[in-house]
Design a protein around this motif. Structure first.
Motif, PDB file in Angstrom:
ATOM      1  N   LEU A 549       1.602   2.794  90.887  1.00  0.00           N
ATOM      2  CA  LEU A 549       0.662   3.521  91.733  1.00  0.00           C
ATOM      3  C   LEU A 549       1.374   4.683  92.435  1.00  0.00           C
ATOM      4  N   ALA A 550       2.564   4.419  92.951  1.00  0.00           N
ATOM      5  CA  ALA A 550       3.331   5.460  93.632  1.00  0.00           C
ATOM      6  C   ALA A 550       3.764   6.550  92.657  1.00  0.00           C
ATOM      7  N   LEU A 551       4.163   6.158  91.455  1.00  0.00           N
ATOM      8  CA  LEU A 551       4.546   7.142  90.435  1.00  0.00           C
ATOM      9  C   LEU A 551       3.357   8.017  90.051  1.00  0.00           C
ATOM     10  N   ALA A 552       2.194   7.398  89.943  1.00  0.00           N
ATOM     11  CA  ALA A 552       0.986   8.169  89.628  1.00  0.00           C
ATOM     12  C   ALA A 552       0.665   9.149  90.751  1.00  0.00           C
ATOM     13  N   ALA A 553       0.895   8.731  92.001  1.00  0.00           N
ATOM     14  CA  ALA A 553       0.647   9.611  93.142  1.00  0.00           C
ATOM     15  C   ALA A 553       1.576  10.819  93.110  1.00  0.00           C
ATOM     16  N   ILE A 554       2.821  10.621  92.681  1.00  0.00           N
ATOM     17  CA  ILE A 554       3.768  11.742  92.548  1.00  0.00           C
ATOM     18  C   ILE A 554       3.257  12.732  91.504  1.00  0.00           C
ATOM     19  N   PHE A 555       2.816  12.210  90.363  1.00  0.00           N
ATOM     20  CA  PHE A 555       2.315  13.061  89.288  1.00  0.00           C
ATOM     21  C   PHE A 555       1.087  13.857  89.739  1.00  0.00           C
ATOM     22  N   ILE A 556       0.155  13.159  90.359  1.00  0.00           N
ATOM     23  CA  ILE A 556      -1.081  13.821  90.813  1.00  0.00           C
ATOM     24  C   ILE A 556      -0.768  14.857  91.887  1.00  0.00           C
ATOM     25  N   GLY A 557       0.140  14.514  92.785  1.00  0.00           N
ATOM     26  CA  GLY A 557       0.506  15.432  93.852  1.00  0.00           C
ATOM     27  C   GLY A 557       1.114  16.720  93.324  1.00  0.00           C
ATOM     28  N   ILE A 558       1.988  16.604  92.322  1.00  0.00           N
ATOM     29  CA  ILE A 558       2.592  17.806  91.725  1.00  0.00           C
ATOM     30  C   ILE A 558       1.528  18.630  91.012  1.00  0.00           C
ATOM     31  N   GLN A 559       0.593  17.956  90.361  1.00  0.00           N
ATOM     32  CA  GLN A 559      -0.494  18.670  89.680  1.00  0.00           C
ATOM     33  C   GLN A 559      -1.370  19.426  90.679  1.00  0.00           C
ATOM     34  N   ILE A 560      -1.609  18.821  91.835  1.00  0.00           N
ATOM     35  CA  ILE A 560      -2.491  19.446  92.828  1.00  0.00           C
ATOM     36  C   ILE A 560      -1.783  20.585  93.570  1.00  0.00           C
ATOM     37  N   PHE A 561      -0.600  20.310  94.074  1.00  0.00           N
ATOM     38  CA  PHE A 561       0.094  21.289  94.923  1.00  0.00           C
ATOM     39  C   PHE A 561       0.970  22.259  94.126  1.00  0.00           C
ATOM     40  N   GLY A 562       1.404  21.842  92.955  1.00  0.00           N
ATOM     41  CA  GLY A 562       2.307  22.678  92.173  1.00  0.00           C
ATOM     42  C   GLY A 562       1.588  23.743  91.362  1.00  0.00           C
ATOM     43  N   LYS A 563       2.273  24.857  91.154  1.00  0.00           N
ATOM     44  CA  LYS A 563       1.755  25.927  90.299  1.00  0.00           C
ATOM     45  C   LYS A 563       2.875  26.357  89.366  1.00  0.00           C
ATOM     46  N   SER A 564       2.493  26.777  88.173  1.00  0.00           N
ATOM     47  CA  SER A 564       3.483  27.193  87.187  1.00  0.00           C
ATOM     48  C   SER A 564       4.236  28.422  87.674  1.00  0.00           C
ATOM     49  N   VAL A 565       5.539  28.419  87.416  1.00  0.00           N
ATOM     50  CA  VAL A 565       6.351  29.587  87.785  1.00  0.00           C
ATOM     51  C   VAL A 565       6.300  30.651  86.704  1.00  0.00           C
ATOM     52  N   GLU A 566       5.594  30.374  85.614  1.00  0.00           N
ATOM     53  CA  GLU A 566       5.569  31.305  84.491  1.00  0.00           C
ATOM     54  C   GLU A 566       4.374  32.261  84.530  1.00  0.00           C
ATOM     55  N   ASP A 567       3.469  32.081  85.533  1.00  0.00           N
ATOM     56  CA  ASP A 567       2.305  32.959  85.577  1.00  0.00           C
ATOM     57  C   ASP A 567       2.153  33.572  86.955  1.00  0.00           C
ATOM     58  N   ASP A 568       1.006  34.202  87.197  1.00  0.00           N
ATOM     59  CA  ASP A 568       0.683  34.841  88.469  1.00  0.00           C
ATOM     60  C   ASP A 568       1.620  36.023  88.735  1.00  0.00           C
ATOM     61  N   ASP A 569       1.484  37.049  87.904  1.00  0.00           N
ATOM     62  CA  ASP A 569       2.361  38.212  87.996  1.00  0.00           C
ATOM     63  C   ASP A 569       2.259  38.925  89.347  1.00  0.00           C
ATOM     64  N   VAL A 570       1.082  38.887  89.931  1.00  0.00           N
ATOM     65  CA  VAL A 570       0.918  39.562  91.219  1.00  0.00           C
ATOM     66  C   VAL A 570       1.811  38.915  92.272  1.00  0.00           C
ATOM     67  N   GLU A 571       1.813  37.585  92.272  1.00  0.00           N
ATOM     68  CA  GLU A 571       2.631  36.866  93.241  1.00  0.00           C
ATOM     69  C   GLU A 571       4.115  37.065  92.963  1.00  0.00           C
ATOM     70  N   ILE A 572       4.450  37.148  91.685  1.00  0.00           N
ATOM     71  CA  ILE A 572       5.845  37.373  91.306  1.00  0.00           C
ATOM     72  C   ILE A 572       6.325  38.706  91.865  1.00  0.00           C
ATOM     73  N   GLU A 573       5.514  39.759  91.631  1.00  0.00           N
ATOM     74  CA  GLU A 573       5.919  41.085  92.081  1.00  0.00           C
ATOM     75  C   GLU A 573       5.994  41.140  93.610  1.00  0.00           C
ATOM     76  N   LYS A 574       5.085  40.441  94.253  1.00  0.00           N
ATOM     77  CA  LYS A 574       5.088  40.416  95.706  1.00  0.00           C
ATOM     78  C   LYS A 574       6.344  39.731  96.234  1.00  0.00           C
ATOM     79  N   THR A 575       6.722  38.621  95.593  1.00  0.00           N
ATOM     80  CA  THR A 575       7.902  37.872  96.026  1.00  0.00           C
ATOM     81  C   THR A 575       9.172  38.689  95.846  1.00  0.00           C
ATOM     82  N   ILE A 576       9.259  39.377  94.676  1.00  0.00           N
ATOM     83  CA  ILE A 576      10.448  40.192  94.401  1.00  0.00           C
ATOM     84  C   ILE A 576      10.554  41.326  95.405  1.00  0.00           C
ATOM     85  N   ALA A 577       9.409  41.947  95.717  1.00  0.00           N
ATOM     86  CA  ALA A 577       9.404  43.053  96.675  1.00  0.00           C
ATOM     87  C   ALA A 577       9.901  42.602  98.043  1.00  0.00           C
ATOM     88  N   GLU A 578       9.528  41.379  98.417  1.00  0.00           N
ATOM     89  CA  GLU A 578       9.965  40.854  99.710  1.00  0.00           C
ATOM     90  C   GLU A 578      11.447  40.523  99.703  1.00  0.00           C
TER      91      GLU A 578
END
Length: 578
Positions: A549-578
């Motif tokens: 149950l706890a392992l499943a909660a870890i998986f679900i939590g990463i799915q909900i709160f996590g985002k791929s680092v390979e997409d969202d170019d706008v955010e990437i450019e914003k982060t680099i600029a900062e």
């Protein structure tokens, strides 16, 4: 890092104390009487140890003064303050002698020191680095690199310091090539250091953990196989297991959140973290001897010997104990099916873990010294010096063990546990105790930066309290594991922890960046540990349901709160600029 002068002073005090003899009596009756007599004053030893640990950040001094404070409460009755203080200091010396004179305790300290020697030999012969480099060559992608780093962290299971200082320098160039942030690398290193060493059945941690468990059960008059109890706590080590699962899940999904995701986005686009060091070098005491030819066998053979001999020693020790016990049923079992699963289980349960671990570490030491001399890496004399140097690094573990046993002794005699049982029984819901112990351990460990001292302070209180509230062994084991995992969780988050510092150093990451990016991941896992781990177990949910149950909660939590680092170019450019 510990001051070397402190090692020398404390070691001298302990050796000198072996020439002093003062007697004292303990027992459950004395504890009960003292609990009634002193009341709230029985809380002074652990409170002094905890408060001083917060203030001084020095667990050795804190444990030492905790013992003296507890003895002072006992001695001040019928004596003036000055005499009571002198007697209290002498009592600290006496309790150190009592701890050292116990065969179990002596075996635990000897095996810790011997394993430290083996680790140093393996490192200096280049065995650990050879294995690391073989694995590093197999990393082809960002996902694969993270998983290889995680797996390498599991392989260096025997010591958290060795993990931080071996895995980091080897995987750093590979992670840079795959554009993995130094922050993520240091997180993986830190999360496979103490959490893995704390779980391993053969490590520099096992002596401390088993020793404290044994002493705590003895304080309530229950004889147990302390090593067997340690093994039973493993499924309940929610934080250790969940943080290891977190690494794998986030690596496979390539999802991150919080400041770690910002660091990963920056690294993917070629940015570098603050304090970035491209030299690929790290100064450490575990570097191989200059010019040595790296070979994986220089690690496999000594460590393999350690593991194999330990298993044999556990079996033989238990078999001998059963034969001497005269138990007809078990004797017949070993005669008819000596290598059946039930026979092996009974042998391990009846074994003397202290003796078996020391035997295995000693044999592994001999093998390591012989290999070093046979391959002409060192002369026999040089190899022995390297072995002794490795033992020196773990002297502080022995010091903490002796002081922790002494604190446990004074807590037991003063009746602290008996008073806490009387005070808390009926006022605290039973199901909350494992969670409360986990939180308290986390706070102490975070403030002091040490898992060892936290375990030494809490274990003598946690087991008697758990036993008084619910004598069911599963409940006691859950509470015991909460001490061990809480200590590691707090240490994992703490910016003053040795392993946190070594992990950022090994990864070449700015230390504060490492702490800042790791903290949300550790806190997320800590919350899952309580909500889906210790609370359900405290309510009686079987571990085979709670852990998935706890392992499943870890998986679900990463799915909900996590985002791929390979997409969202706008955010990437914003982060680099900062």
């Amino acid at each position: 890092m510990w001051n070397k002068k402190l090692y020398t002073i404390l070691t001298t005090i302990i050796i000198f104390s072996m020439f002093t003899v003062i007697g004292f009596a303990e027992g459950s009756d004395v504890a009960a009487i003292n609990a009634q007599k002193f009341g709230v004053l029985t809380l002074i030893p652990p409170l002094v140890a905890i408060i001083l640990a917060f203030v001084t950040k020095n667990v050795v001094i804190s444990l030492m003064l905790g013992v003296v404070a507890g003895s002072f409460v006992l001695q001040v009755t019928g004596n003036n303050v000055f005499v009571a203080l002198i007697l209290s200091i002498l009592d600290l010396v006496n309790r150190s002698i009592e701890s050292l004179s116990d065969p179990w305790n002596a075996g635990i300290i000897l095996q810790v020191l011997a394993i430290g020697g083996v680790i140093n030999l393996v490192a200096k012969m280049g065995g650990a680095q050879a294995i690391a480099e073989v694995l590093a060559r197999k990393a082809k992608t960002a996902k694969g690199t993270q998983l290889i780093t995680w797996f390498l962290g599991l392989l260096v299971f025997f010591d958290d310091y060795a993990n931080s200082l071996i895995v980091g320098p080897i995987m750093r160039p590979v992670s840079d090539k795959m554009k993995i942030s130094r922050e993520k690398l240091s997180f993986i290193i830190d999360s496979t250091a103490a959490p893995v060493a704390g779980l391993a059945i053969i490590s520099t941690w096992i002596g401390l953990e088993v020793g404290l468990i044994n002493d705590a059960f003895n304080s309530i008059g229950i004889e147990v196989d302390a090593f067997g109890v340690f093994l039973q706590t493993i499924p309940f080590r929610f934080y250790n297991i969940l943080i290891l699962a977190f690494i794998v899940i986030s690596a496979i999904l390539l999802k991150d959140f919080g400041p770690m995701r910002d660091a990963e986005i920056k690294a993917r686009r070629g940015g570098k973290s603050a304090g970035y060091d491209s030299s690929g070098k790290v100064e450490d005491d575990l570097a191989p001897k200059e010019g040595v030819k790296l070979s994986v066998w220089n690690a496999i053979i000594p460590i393999g010997t350690l593991i194999v001999v330990a298993l044999i020693s556990f079996y033989y020790s238990g078999y001998t104990a059963i034969e001497e016990s005269g138990d007809a049923t078990l004797t017949a079992l070993f005669k008819d099916a000596p290598y059946s699963f039930i026979a092996i289980k009974e042998a391990f349960s009846a074994s003397n873990a202290s003796l078996a671990l020391f035997q295995s570490a000693f044999v592994a030491s001999i093998v390591g010294i012989a290999m070093a001399a046979g391959k002409k890496i060192f002369t026999v004399s040089e190899a022995i010096d390297v072995w002794i140097d490795g033992m020196k690094t773990l002297v502080i573990t022995g010091v903490i063990l002796i002081l922790a046993w002494s604190l446990s002794s004074i807590i037991n005699e003063l009746g602290t546990a008996a008073y806490m049982i009387q005070m808390l029984s009926g006022s605290l819901p039973n199901f909350l105790l494992p969670s409360l112990i986990f939180v308290l351990g986390s706070i102490i460990s975070f403030a002091t930066g040490t898992s060892y001292g936290t375990m030494g302070i809490l274990m003598p209180l946690a087991i008697p309290l758990a036993y008084s509230m619910n004598p069911d062994m599963g409940y006691i084991i859950a509470s015991t594991s909460a001490v061990l995992t809480g200590a590691i969780f707090g240490d994992h988050c703490s910016p003053i922890s040795d392993t946190t510092i070594l992990s950022s150093m090994g990864a070449g990451c700015n230390h504060l960046d490492h702490v800042r990016t790791q903290m949300p991941y550790a806190l997320f896992t800590g919350v899952i540990t309580i909500v889906f781990g210790y609370i359900p177990v405290g309510l009686g949910l079987p571990i085979y349901i709670a852990l998935p149950l706890a392992l499943a909660a870890i998986f679900i939590g990463i799915q909900i709160f996590g985002k791929s680092v390979e997409d969202d170019d706008v955010e990437i450019e914003k982060t680099i600029a900062e």
